[in-house]
Design a protein around this motif. Structure first.
Motif, short mmCIF file in Angstrom:
data_model
loop_
_atom_site.label_atom_id
_atom_site.label_comp_id
_atom_site.label_asym_id
_atom_site.label_seq_id
_atom_site.Cartn_x
_atom_site.Cartn_y
_atom_site.Cartn_z
N GLY D 5 13.77 -28.05 5.65
CA GLY D 5 13.25 -27.74 4.22
C GLY D 5 11.98 -27.84 3.26
O GLY D 5 11.47 -27.29 2.08
N MET D 6 11.12 -26.61 4.59
CA MET D 6 10.38 -26.22 4.38
C MET D 6 10.34 -25.06 3.77
O MET D 6 9.54 -24.51 3.11
CB MET D 6 9.11 -26.05 5.52
CG MET D 6 8.56 -26.77 5.61
SD MET D 6 7.60 -28.05 4.12
CE MET D 6 6.24 -27.03 4.67
N GLU D 7 11.77 -24.29 3.74
CA GLU D 7 12.25 -23.13 3.60
C GLU D 7 11.85 -22.51 1.90
O GLU D 7 10.56 -21.56 1.79
CB GLU D 7 13.49 -22.50 3.81
CG GLU D 7 13.98 -20.93 3.36
CD GLU D 7 14.95 -20.24 4.13
OE1 GLU D 7 15.58 -20.93 5.14
OE2 GLU D 7 15.73 -19.39 3.34
N PRO D 8 12.08 -22.84 1.54
CA PRO D 8 11.75 -23.03 0.32
C PRO D 8 9.97 -22.67 -0.84
O PRO D 8 9.72 -22.18 -1.46
CB PRO D 8 12.49 -24.28 -1.41
CG PRO D 8 12.94 -24.95 -0.08
CD PRO D 8 12.77 -24.33 1.26
N VAL D 9 9.12 -23.83 0.48
CA VAL D 9 8.09 -24.62 -0.23
C VAL D 9 7.42 -22.87 1.03
O VAL D 9 6.59 -22.34 0.04
CB VAL D 9 7.34 -25.34 0.56
CG1 VAL D 9 5.93 -25.38 0.54
CG2 VAL D 9 8.62 -27.02 0.17
N ARG D 10 8.07 -22.81 1.71
CA ARG D 10 7.29 -20.95 2.05
C ARG D 10 7.39 -19.95 1.41
O ARG D 10 6.20 -19.27 1.12
CB ARG D 10 7.93 -21.01 4.08
CG ARG D 10 7.57 -22.49 4.98
CD ARG D 10 6.32 -22.67 4.79
NE ARG D 10 5.25 -23.56 5.70
CZ ARG D 10 4.29 -24.50 5.70
NH1 ARG D 10 3.18 -23.76 4.82
NH2 ARG D 10 4.36 -24.72 7.21
N ARG D 11 8.27 -19.77 1.49
CA ARG D 11 8.95 -18.34 0.41
C ARG D 11 8.17 -18.30 -0.77
O ARG D 11 7.80 -18.05 -1.42
CB ARG D 11 10.65 -18.57 -0.76
CG ARG D 11 11.36 -18.42 1.69
CD ARG D 11 12.51 -18.19 0.73
NE ARG D 11 13.93 -17.69 1.81
CZ ARG D 11 14.38 -16.55 1.80
NH1 ARG D 11 13.99 -15.61 1.12
NH2 ARG D 11 14.87 -16.55 2.34
N GLN D 12 8.79 -19.73 -1.73
CA GLN D 12 7.30 -19.82 -2.83
C GLN D 12 6.04 -19.30 -2.48
O GLN D 12 5.13 -18.20 -2.95
CB GLN D 12 7.17 -21.23 -3.96
CG GLN D 12 6.44 -20.75 -5.10
CD GLN D 12 6.55 -19.60 -5.69
OE1 GLN D 12 8.20 -19.17 -6.60
NE2 GLN D 12 5.81 -18.95 -6.03
N ALA D 13 5.49 -20.15 -1.81
CA ALA D 13 4.06 -20.09 -1.00
C ALA D 13 3.74 -18.31 -0.10
O ALA D 13 2.82 -17.62 -0.94
CB ALA D 13 3.51 -20.42 -0.23
N LEU D 14 4.88 -17.47 0.24
CA LEU D 14 4.49 -16.09 0.51
C LEU D 14 4.23 -15.44 -0.32
O LEU D 14 3.85 -14.03 -1.18
CB LEU D 14 5.02 -15.91 1.60
CG LEU D 14 5.49 -16.47 2.61
CD1 LEU D 14 6.68 -16.44 3.58
CD2 LEU D 14 4.10 -15.27 3.84
N ILE D 15 5.09 -15.55 -1.74
CA ILE D 15 5.23 -15.27 -3.00
C ILE D 15 3.94 -14.73 -3.88
O ILE D 15 3.69 -13.63 -3.88
CB ILE D 15 6.79 -15.30 -4.14
CG1 ILE D 15 8.08 -14.47 -3.66
CG2 ILE D 15 6.28 -14.80 -4.45
CD1 ILE D 15 9.09 -15.06 -4.14
N SER D 16 3.74 -15.87 -3.51
CA SER D 16 2.55 -16.27 -4.94
C SER D 16 1.51 -15.80 -3.75
O SER D 16 0.28 -15.18 -4.41
CB SER D 16 1.80 -17.74 -4.83
OG SER D 16 2.65 -18.31 -5.73
#
Lengths: 195, 195, 195, 195
Positions: D5-16
């Motif tokens: 379940g890390m995908e949304p977390v990583r995506r958001q972190a990368l966008i930030s």
DNA sequence: AATGAATGAGTTTTCATTCAT
DNA sequence: GATGAATGAAAACTCATTCAT
């Protein structure tokens, strides 16, 4: 130490490096870095001249095809009878400069590449059609058209098969005996039809 | 939802996926990820079962070699005369399950891989020697030993050459006509020696 | 064939090439090679004249700033009343030579570059301060100092905003209507304060 | 330490991370390596989730556009009169989460990118059209259609211009005064037409 | 048993810059 | 003055492999 007029020299060195690298590492393990190193230049220069890896590989393939074409053409020029033309084609395919281990490896690799790469496929088909057409013309002077078609296919397959097997055998390639095998098969078939 | 007894199913699915992937992308472009996707499993599982990519590739090669071996052995079992045994060997090489486009692509790819990969080379040589030995035994009942050696080499090369050319032609492979070409060449040569 | 006195010609050609290249590829994709090609010279020459890429980019920016400054100065020279001076400034900002698509693209690119590049930032601030100061002086003849500050900021923002939006719209830029929008806003604000 | 379940977390972190990196280095100097480092992951993971740099940049742009859209929509939901709706739109454009220095830098960069990148252009135009359409509807309740068109264009340009200038000024952005400038211009123009 | 997350090493590719001619 | 050859460093991108769950 940049000098002017180096482009053809570098291009040739890179193409030779590709052939050697394929022979020693296999096409799937060849890297631009290794090719460049073998050619004694930087990887950047390889890209500068060929654009990318695929293009360099295709240029190498074109080089081999054209070399083979020249080899056969030269021999055909001196041939007068149909039998001599057939011999010219067969001998051209096993000529010294083509039947070197490294060149054989490269040929095989490109043969396989042509299974999935459209441009490689196109290049190889052109060569194959020309080879078959040359053979066919010569054979038709000796046997009927239908018989010529059969013999031409057999001869072409035999040439490719000998290439592939000799290369895999790992022994020193022996052009003359390869030529003999193919000629025996062709002229044997012809005489069979004549009987 | 892991299930028990899935291992052989997964292994087979992965090997089939390798063959299809080679056919469509070429060995040099095949990735573990794509193989796994085609097999409907995760890349991790492929590693779990085969250790690494090389092992999976070699397992696939072994699978093909063993399938071909079985095919020929089956036909040899029902053959009684030397001529029938020769026909069994040739037909086995072009049997339906082997002469499918995807399998041909994989064979070719492994053939080339064997140029530079020691283990692949070893596997292929074993098969080749067995093929030649089988042919040789059958031929020696009909012609002299020296003549048998020549014909066997020619036959083996012709088989490989037809494979490679038919595959590149892109047409639907036609086992029967391939078999006919090889048999004509073999029996033609034999009758020539007898004359 | 090097010619004497080519330097200013080459420099101008390179600067124009930068502007066109930014317009068509975007500043982040512009390379020295492409700029040189567009200017019809070698990449080496671009370095010879400008030292490095950053310097060439800054020279281009200075060129644009100075062109804009001249444009406004010319118009200011012929203006007598405060209203005319305001009109001169606004019209100068949308003058034909500045409001060309390629120039707009370059301006925007430098605007953004100025966010992170110290020298670009410095150059742009000088121009902005001068623009605001010019506007302020003219406005102060018509309204109070505080009101002038507000109107000047609004006007400057409006000018920049119209630039950016017109450029993105992709339509043929229409200087006159842009000028009208800004003047309406300025003189509307002035009359509001007078009421 | 992979967790599910890390995908949304990583995506958001990368966008930030993209937004911050653009702010500090400028879009043209941002590398995947730096973005990944800021997000605390490997460069490979950024490619794993977004495919390539362009896609990551576009995902970031979509994120900003959608955040801005939400911001405005929320405020519009609570607005009843035309005046309130106009205020909602203006205030939404300068909302705290959008008017942060890093976000402003990213917006500007994407604005410029949209000049030459087709997909970025498309995304931005959609937002612009919606903004203008919202403004137009509200304005048409207060003035005629033609007048509304003029005021909407002016307001949109003013919003963009204030963004760009405030960001370049380097000072702490001040949403309230920006909102005041725009509202003064809009309502001033409206009252002018009513007079 | 099986997955998806994550990495890091390796590879291709790009490009500003240098330099002999 | 001007070029084309050449490089090297940095960037994007790929992918086999590992590992916690």
């Amino acid at each position: 130490m940049p000098k002017v007029g180096m482009e053809p020299v570098r291009r040739q060195a890179l193409i030779s490096a590709v052939i050697d690298a394929i022979h020693e590492r296999g096409l799937s393990h060849v890297t631009m870095g290794e090719i460049a190193r073998r050619a004694g230049v930087s990887a950047g220069l390889a890209h500068h001249y060929f654009g990318n890896k695929d293009q360099l590989l295709l240029a190498t393939m074109r080089h081999l095809l054209s070399e083979l074409g020249d080899e056969i053409q030269q021999r055909l020029a001196g041939a007068e009878t149909a039998r001599e033309r057939i011999r010219a084609i067969v001998a051209g395919n096993f000529s010294a400069c083509q039947f070197r281990p490294a060149v054989i490896s490269a040929w095989l690799a490109f043969y396989v590449e042509a299974q999935t790469d459209a441009e490689a496929h196109r290049l190889l088909r052109i060569y194959q059609r020309r080879l078959e057409s040359n053979l066919l013309h010569a054979l038709q002077e000796l046997v009927s058209r239908n018989q010529a078609v059969d013999i031409a296919e057999m001869a072409a397959a035999l040439i490719d098969g000998l290439w592939i097997r000799r290369s895999l055998a790992g022994e020193q390639p022996d052009p003359e005996s390869a030529v003999a095998v193919v000629e025996t098969a062709i002229f044997g078939a012809i005489s069979r039809y004549h009987a």
